[in-house]
Design a protein around this motif. Structure first.
Motif, PDB file in Angstrom:
ATOM      1  N   UNK A 120      -7.549   8.257  16.103  1.00 55.56           N
ATOM      2  CA  UNK A 120      -6.348   7.030  15.505  1.00 55.56           C
ATOM      3  C   UNK A 120      -5.676   8.094  14.463  1.00 55.56           C
ATOM      4  N   UNK A 121      -4.367   7.218  14.847  1.00 53.90           N
ATOM      5  CA  UNK A 121      -3.295   8.244  13.576  1.00 53.90           C
ATOM      6  C   UNK A 121      -2.274   7.169  13.115  1.00 53.90           C
ATOM      7  N   UNK A 122      -2.933   6.020  12.718  1.00 53.35           N
ATOM      8  CA  UNK A 122      -1.920   4.864  12.479  1.00 53.35           C
ATOM      9  C   UNK A 122      -3.340   3.803  11.679  1.00 53.35           C
ATOM     10  N   UNK A 123      -3.095   4.039  10.292  1.00 60.17           N
ATOM     11  CA  UNK A 123      -4.054   3.355   9.530  1.00 60.17           C
ATOM     12  C   UNK A 123      -2.896   2.392   8.741  1.00 60.17           C
ATOM     13  N   UNK A 124      -3.686   0.630   8.796  1.00 58.00           N
ATOM     14  CA  UNK A 124      -3.484  -0.590   8.204  1.00 58.00           C
ATOM     15  C   UNK A 124      -3.780  -0.505   7.008  1.00 58.00           C
ATOM     16  N   UNK A 125      -3.497  -1.064   5.758  1.00 57.26           N
ATOM     17  CA  UNK A 125      -3.907  -1.056   4.807  1.00 57.26           C
ATOM     18  C   UNK A 125      -3.511  -2.676   3.639  1.00 57.26           C
ATOM     19  N   UNK A 126      -5.401  -3.314   3.716  1.00 52.87           N
ATOM     20  CA  UNK A 126      -5.055  -4.756   3.323  1.00 52.87           C
ATOM     21  C   UNK A 126      -5.861  -4.023   2.211  1.00 52.87           C
ATOM     22  N   UNK A 127      -5.974  -5.021   0.644  1.00 50.26           N
ATOM     23  CA  UNK A 127      -6.873  -5.564   0.146  1.00 50.26           C
ATOM     24  C   UNK A 127      -6.506  -5.355  -1.579  1.00 50.26           C
ATOM     25  N   UNK A 128      -6.951  -5.132  -2.158  1.00 48.16           N
ATOM     26  CA  UNK A 128      -6.148  -4.853  -3.425  1.00 48.16           C
ATOM     27  C   UNK A 128      -7.085  -3.629  -4.872  1.00 48.16           C
ATOM     28  N   UNK A 129      -6.423  -2.768  -5.340  1.00 42.65           N
ATOM     29  CA  UNK A 129      -5.053  -3.295  -6.020  1.00 42.65           C
ATOM     30  C   UNK A 129      -3.975  -2.977  -5.565  1.00 42.65           C
ATOM     31  N   UNK A 130      -2.620  -2.894  -5.625  1.00 40.47           N
ATOM     32  CA  UNK A 130      -1.348  -2.389  -4.295  1.00 40.47           C
ATOM     33  C   UNK A 130      -1.754  -1.542  -5.350  1.00 40.47           C
ATOM     34  N   UNK A 131      -1.162  -1.190  -6.548  1.00 37.67           N
ATOM     35  CA  UNK A 131      -0.851   0.204  -7.314  1.00 37.67           C
ATOM     36  C   UNK A 131      -1.887   0.743  -7.983  1.00 37.67           C
ATOM     37  N   UNK A 132      -3.207   0.589  -7.486  1.00 32.95           N
ATOM     38  CA  UNK A 132      -4.231   1.550  -7.499  1.00 32.95           C
ATOM     39  C   UNK A 132      -4.963   2.656  -6.945  1.00 32.95           C
ATOM     40  N   UNK A 133      -5.921   1.592  -6.190  1.00 33.81           N
ATOM     41  CA  UNK A 133      -6.505   1.820  -4.601  1.00 33.81           C
ATOM     42  C   UNK A 133      -5.651   1.996  -3.453  1.00 33.81           C
TER      43      UNK A 133
END
Length: 181
Positions: A120-133
């Motif tokens: 894997x060379x590309x990661x997609x991020x979702x979830x909470x919290x945008x400005x912390x974790x």
């Protein structure tokens, strides 16, 4: 190859009565996170549930004095929120559950190794919290050499200004892709 990393989408961070909830903004992204999980699984991509794990009143954890107790091991606060828990149970043999004890899903875990061994060379991020974790995971992913994509319609935070700041930081200072649906 790519991976979807779902960060801290738990009852304590999202449910109305969660111990450290971002509330309605977090609840509003549930459907989109579910769509992305199903899309990534359908394409044969790796999906990770990166879930905060704490011990109550741990005197050695740096967050103990910063936040009320949350995501305590053995409590329902650590369950995934809403339909995301159902999706996880449906695909439990395919989705990788990973406990994390710091803001970043990379810090103190074998996440980088898991991703690299799968090519894997590309990661997609979702979830909470945008400005912390999400932010800390994105930065560490960047420094570990992964291409990072943030799904703007699948991240949320406590404060709108923190959320907006982080989205700009991802794009403008880190050169990451901030994707709208």
């Amino acid at each position: 190859m790519k991976a979807l990393i779902v960060i801290d989408y738990t009852n304590d961070f999202v449910a109305t009565d969660g111990a450290l909830t971002c509330g309605e903004p977090g609840q509003a992204i549930e459907g989109r996170i579910g769509e992305l999980i199903r899309d990534f699984l359908a394409e044969g991509d790796f999906v990770v549930m990166a879930v905060d794990a704490h011990r109550e009143q741990d005197p050695y954890h740096p967050e103990t004095g910063l936040y009320p107790p949350h995501n305590i091991i053995g409590t329902s606060g650590r369950n995934l929120y809403g339909r995301i828990q159902d999706i996880y149970e449906e695909f439990e043999d395919t989705i990788h559950w990973m406990d994390k004890t710091r803001y970043s899903a990379f810090q103190g875990t074998d996440l980088a190794l898991l991703l690299r061994t799968r090519g894997i060379t590309e990661i997609h991020l979702v979830g909470v919290c945008t400005d912390i974790c999400v932010l800390h995971t994105a930065i560490e992913g960047f420094y570990n050499g992964f291409s990072v994509v943030i799904h703007e319609d699948a991240v949320a935070s406590f404060l709108p200004e923190g959320h907006q700041w982080a989205l700009g930081h991802f794009q403008n200072q880190l050169g990451m892709t901030v994707r709208k649906k």
